[in-house]
Design a protein around this motif. Structure first.
Motif, PDB file in Angstrom:
ATOM      1  N   GLN A  46      66.536  30.446  96.591  1.00  0.00           N
ATOM      2  CA  GLN A  46      65.171  30.267  97.097  1.00  0.00           C
ATOM      3  C   GLN A  46      65.097  30.582  98.590  1.00  0.00           C
ATOM      4  O   GLN A  46      64.126  31.186  99.066  1.00  0.00           O
ATOM      5  CB  GLN A  46      64.698  28.840  96.832  1.00  0.00           C
TER       6      GLN A  46
ATOM      7  N   LYS B 233      62.855  33.560 100.269  1.00  0.00           N
ATOM      8  CA  LYS B 233      61.886  33.288 101.342  1.00  0.00           C
ATOM      9  C   LYS B 233      62.181  34.156 102.571  1.00  0.00           C
ATOM     10  O   LYS B 233      61.259  34.701 103.193  1.00  0.00           O
ATOM     11  CB  LYS B 233      61.914  31.809 101.724  1.00  0.00           C
TER      12      LYS B 233
ATOM     13  N   ASN C   3      60.912  37.618 101.769  1.00  0.00           N
ATOM     14  CA  ASN C   3      59.443  37.685 101.757  1.00  0.00           C
ATOM     15  C   ASN C   3      58.870  37.596 103.173  1.00  0.00           C
ATOM     16  O   ASN C   3      57.906  38.296 103.509  1.00  0.00           O
ATOM     17  CB  ASN C   3      58.870  36.578 100.876  1.00  0.00           C
ATOM     18  N   ASP C   4      59.478  36.744 103.990  1.00  0.00           N
ATOM     19  CA  ASP C   4      59.025  36.630 105.381  1.00  0.00           C
ATOM     20  C   ASP C   4      59.287  37.938 106.143  1.00  0.00           C
ATOM     21  O   ASP C   4      58.468  38.374 106.960  1.00  0.00           O
ATOM     22  CB  ASP C   4      59.733  35.473 106.086  1.00  0.00           C
TER      23      ASP C   4
END
Length: 361
Positions: free
Chosen positions: A195, A199, A202-203
């Motif tokens: 996870q 993240k 994606n950031d």
């Protein structure tokens, strides 16, 4: 041990790490001057080794000495997983904290007031890591020959002798089911790490989508902008290769007048591909390009010369001596009645664009 454990989780984690155009590698192979990619690879490798070993551990032997060494192998494999998870936590989540710090969930009847992380280390030391050189409280201790005083043969006991005269022995019990609880919590932590990686990715994408790519009127200037942006935006080999090939097309010197008309038309046809690359890089949508076929025209001639073309492109891109280079050019000239006049002395970009417009016929 009560339950089976599978290597699916570490395999999925490895696939995630290697996905997204090698985002993790590009981010961590030089992170603040340190190659953390090597740490990640080492951790994944040893988790895989340990889990696959644990998948195939035999049942515990009746012979107590054999069983003790089996248990120590089990403890060592779990320790490898635990240490690797800790290192991955430091890389992906926080370098200054330890996962599971302060938790006391896996071991009952613990001999020392330690959290699970520390108590596992005490178990590891006492049951084989360094049983003849233990440090507890204010004295040195030494583990006895492990023995079995339980009905269940996946439990073992050791007495911890003191070097102080008159000091009482301590009794430590080891239970493989509790070890499995400790292992499973750490192995499942790969989900938390996954996870965190998702993240981070994606950031990273979101940040770059907010940075507009400069637009240039000149196709060649635009391609140089895209080349730089591609390196920043995941440095995908496929996109880099397509952009480099396009640059070769647009950097080529003008050809003979009749051929230059074909070359100019070919270059104009590539605008769709250049625009698609720009859009995809802007959106951080690094997928197969719908228009990449424009760069490699398909025709009866391309099929007829498929072997020679493959070798020809390798020769051009690798800048390496190929004794058959003249043969490739001769084949091209023969198949096109010398219209394109391929010469070994031609610059690389000239040979490249000649081959491209040759395939348009």
């Amino acid at each position: 041990m009560e339950k089976a454990i599978k290597d699916d989780k570490i395999s999925d984690f490895r696939n995630l790490v290697n996905s997204n155009s090698s985002f993790v590698y590009n981010t961590y192979h030089n992170k603040n001057g340190k190659n953390q990619w090597n740490i990640i690879c080492s951790c994944m490798d040893w988790i895989t080794v340990s889990i696959r070993y644990l998948q195939h551990t035999p049942g515990f032997e009746e012979n107590i000495d054999v069983r003790v060494m089996q248990m120590f192998s089990l403890i060592s494999a779990i320790d490898l997983v635990s240490e690797a998870i800790t290192q991955l936590h430091r890389v992906f989540i926080n370098p200054r904290t330890l996962p599971f710090s302060g938790e006391k969930e896996c071991f009952t009847n613990r001999l020392f007031d330690e959290d699970d992380n520390s108590y596992f280390k005490s178990i590891r030391a006492s049951f084989g890591a360094h049983p003849v050189n233990l440090n507890h409280s204010d004295c040195k201790r030494f583990a006895s020959w492990p023995y079995d005083d339980h009905m269940d043969n996946d439990e073992l006991t050791v007495n911890l002798y003191s070097n102080k005269v008159g000091e009482s022995d301590l009794v430590m019990v080891l239970n493989s089911n509790e070890l499995f609880c400790f292992l499973l919590k750490r192995y499942d932590y790969l989900d938390v790490l996954s996870q965190a990686i998702t993240k981070l990715f994606n950031d990273f994408k979101l940040n770059l989508t907010r940075q507009p790519i400069e637009t240039k009127a000149s196709y060649l200037e635009q391609l140089y902008i895209l080349k730089n942006e591609s390196e920043i935006r995941l440095n995908n080999d496929y996109y880099n290769d397509v952009i480099d090939n396009l640059i070769m097309v647009y950097e080529a010197e003008p050809l003979e007048p009749d051929l230059e008309i074909k070359a100019a038309n070919y270059r104009r046809s590539l605008k769709l591909l250049i625009d698609e690359i720009k859009i995809n890089l802007q959106l951080m949508n690094i997928i197969d390009l719908d228009n990449d076929g424009l760069l490699e025209p398909k025709s009866d001639l391309s099929r007829k010369l498929s072997y020679e073309l493959g070798k020809f492109y390798s020769w051009l891109h690798e800048s390496r001596y190929d004794p058959l280079a003249n043969y490739y050019l001769k084949r091209f000239n023969e198949e096109t009645d010398y219209i394109y006049d391929f010469k070994i002395e031609d610059p690389v970009n000239t040979l490249f664009i000649k081959a491209k417009i040759m395939l348009l016929d």
